[in-house]
Design a protein around this motif. Sequence first.
Motif, mmCIF file in Angstrom:
data_model
loop_
_atom_site.group_PDB
_atom_site.id
_atom_site.type_symbol
_atom_site.label_atom_id
_atom_site.label_comp_id
_atom_site.label_asym_id
_atom_site.label_seq_id
_atom_site.Cartn_x
_atom_site.Cartn_y
_atom_site.Cartn_z
ATOM 1 N N ILE A 8 0.834 -1.207 0.000
ATOM 2 C CA ILE A 8 0.000 0.000 0.000
ATOM 3 C C ILE A 8 0.864 1.252 0.000
ATOM 4 C CG2 ILE A 8 -1.651 1.321 1.386
ATOM 5 C CD1 ILE A 8 -2.936 -1.304 2.197
ATOM 6 N N ALA A 9 1.964 1.226 0.778
ATOM 7 C CA ALA A 9 2.871 2.377 0.805
ATOM 8 C C ALA A 9 3.432 2.657 -0.588
ATOM 9 C CB ALA A 9 3.999 2.132 1.797
ATOM 10 N N GLN A 10 3.811 1.601 -1.296
ATOM 11 C CA GLN A 10 4.345 1.762 -2.657
ATOM 12 C C GLN A 10 3.309 2.374 -3.587
ATOM 13 O OE1 GLN A 10 7.737 0.332 -3.828
ATOM 14 N NE2 GLN A 10 7.173 2.114 -5.051
ATOM 15 N N THR A 11 2.058 1.885 -3.480
ATOM 16 C CA THR A 11 0.984 2.421 -4.318
ATOM 17 C C THR A 11 0.725 3.889 -4.004
ATOM 18 O OG1 THR A 11 -0.065 0.238 -4.459
ATOM 19 C CG2 THR A 11 -1.445 2.147 -4.964
ATOM 20 N N LEU A 12 0.701 4.216 -2.720
ATOM 21 C CA LEU A 12 0.457 5.602 -2.316
ATOM 22 C C LEU A 12 1.524 6.540 -2.874
ATOM 23 C CD1 LEU A 12 -0.624 5.147 1.422
ATOM 24 C CD2 LEU A 12 -2.048 6.061 -0.419
ATOM 25 N N VAL A 13 2.781 6.192 -2.672
ATOM 26 C CA VAL A 13 3.876 7.068 -3.108
ATOM 27 C C VAL A 13 3.895 7.202 -4.631
ATOM 28 C CG1 VAL A 13 6.385 7.299 -3.205
ATOM 29 C CG2 VAL A 13 5.284 6.660 -1.058
ATOM 30 N N ASN A 14 3.785 6.075 -5.333
ATOM 31 C CA ASN A 14 3.831 6.121 -6.794
ATOM 32 C C ASN A 14 2.661 6.908 -7.371
ATOM 33 O OD1 ASN A 14 6.146 4.617 -6.779
ATOM 34 N ND2 ASN A 14 5.159 2.681 -7.341
ATOM 35 N N SER A 15 1.459 6.664 -6.842
ATOM 36 C CA SER A 15 0.270 7.339 -7.367
ATOM 37 C C SER A 15 0.333 8.836 -7.111
ATOM 38 C CB SER A 15 -1.000 6.758 -6.739
ATOM 39 O OG SER A 15 -1.144 5.395 -7.044
ATOM 40 N N LEU A 16 0.650 9.209 -5.879
ATOM 41 C CA LEU A 16 0.650 10.630 -5.524
ATOM 42 C C LEU A 16 1.758 11.388 -6.250
ATOM 43 C CD1 LEU A 16 -0.083 10.322 -1.695
ATOM 44 C CD2 LEU A 16 -1.660 11.029 -3.495
ATOM 45 N N LYS A 17 2.907 10.755 -6.433
ATOM 46 C CA LYS A 17 3.968 11.422 -7.184
ATOM 47 C C LYS A 17 3.567 11.584 -8.651
ATOM 48 C CE LYS A 17 8.921 11.537 -8.082
ATOM 49 N NZ LYS A 17 10.233 10.882 -7.909
ATOM 50 N N GLY A 18 2.778 10.632 -9.156
ATOM 51 C CA GLY A 18 2.334 10.706 -10.540
ATOM 52 C C GLY A 18 1.113 11.584 -10.739
ATOM 53 N N GLY A 19 0.574 12.136 -9.645
ATOM 54 C CA GLY A 19 -0.554 13.054 -9.763
ATOM 55 C C GLY A 19 -1.895 12.380 -9.888
ATOM 56 N N HIS A 352 6.977 7.327 3.428
ATOM 57 C CA HIS A 352 8.166 7.208 2.580
ATOM 58 C C HIS A 352 9.291 6.510 3.337
ATOM 59 C CE1 HIS A 352 11.519 8.495 -0.042
ATOM 60 N NE2 HIS A 352 10.598 8.672 -0.980
ATOM 61 N N ALA A 353 9.492 6.894 4.612
ATOM 62 C CA ALA A 353 10.550 6.279 5.425
ATOM 63 C C ALA A 353 10.269 4.795 5.653
ATOM 64 C CB ALA A 353 10.671 7.016 6.758
#
Length: 438
Positions: A8-19, A352-353
């Motif tokens: 879930i952390a990976q999905t959150l970071v990737n999605s939010l960085k991609g807008g 992220h951490a």
Amino acid sequence: MNTVPRRIAQTLVNSLKGGVVPRVGLPYVTVGRKEEIEALLRDVDIIAEGGASFRFISGKYGSGKSFLLQTIRNHVLAKNFVVLDADLSPERRLQGTRGQGLATYKELIANMSTKTRPEGGALSLVLDRWINNVQQETAAEAGLAVTDPAVAPLVEKKIAAIMSSLKEMVHGFDFARLLTLYYEAHVTGNDETKARVLKWFRGEYATRTEARRDLGVNIIITDDDWYDYLKLFASFLKQAGYAGMLILIDELVNIFKIPNAVTRQYNYEKILTMYNDTMQGRASHMGIILCATPQALEDPRRGVYSYEALRSRLAEGRFAGEHKDLLSPVIRLQALTQEEMLVLVEKLADIHAQLYGYERRIGQEDLVAFIEIEYGRVGADEHITPREIIRDFIEVLDILYQNPKIKVRELLGSDAFTFAKNAIEEAPTEGQFAEFEL
């Protein structure tokens, strides 16, 4: 902060960085919008009790419309609702001369989601669950095992009663007949007929001749009547054991962009039909939420308000002013405060951490400095959005992670951090449309 599962952390970071808005993990990053969420969830309770609701969510690009939609989507799936969602586009409208309305229906049905099938494609699951529920309830009422041959005629009698209630609605007779065909095919193991019925419900029969040949019905779902079938689905889903149905339609700006005034008006007329049905009690167990930018909603020449019947129903009254009226049909999203954005970036720093397995280096003072830089940009008061701030912040975190010798303050104050020093770009006009929205 609670530990976030790595996936879930990976999905959150990737999605939010991609807008884009992630489909999972939203509770970990939800900040603000408490009042809006509570207002929409009150609608959900009304739907579950047999009522209907209709809402517009209005906000600038990147202000959080899609985020709010996904948050509500996750809430109602957990409450045993069925959710249908679609983004409008030049090929998908509410009404069109080349099947654009039907294309929207197809997209909604393709994205039909339930708690156990949140990714969409739940139509066959819903129909099979309905049959299993009827069989089990009937067997329990009769004190028999589901496999007892005496149960079958009792089940058919109960299904006939359910079908009778649907036949009173527009197109209900044919809808009920198709459901009966599906049940019979389920009992006899006729997968071919089941597939054909599913094809019909998905709106994929192009001609009545084809439908009559395959299923013996002389009607198909068309650009003109697809919405009537959504109302039928809402009533049926309640009979099938679900709490209700919620329809989420985003990117209403694509109607605003239609160059032909008559075509736009036909689309707004369809919205008026939906609004009147939900407000006047002609629909039940169904909620509709449409998302639009302020200009797509309020522009007097091309927006929703260009259709007088809608403007008179939706426009703010004299007493609204700067006060929020979350009981009105239109929820206008206010910008998140700097304090709320500070809470959000702190959540993102922790996620992220956790994701990359390091001890968080960016402290509270650094977070405050970052927010001050973002809001200190020229034009930020009018144009900055959560999406931009989130994207900038995740980039900062990525750089710090990959360059552990760089100090946080050095990065934030460096010339390399040029995007944070530049004047903020103006928000896109209705002719310059962002591909994604957070």
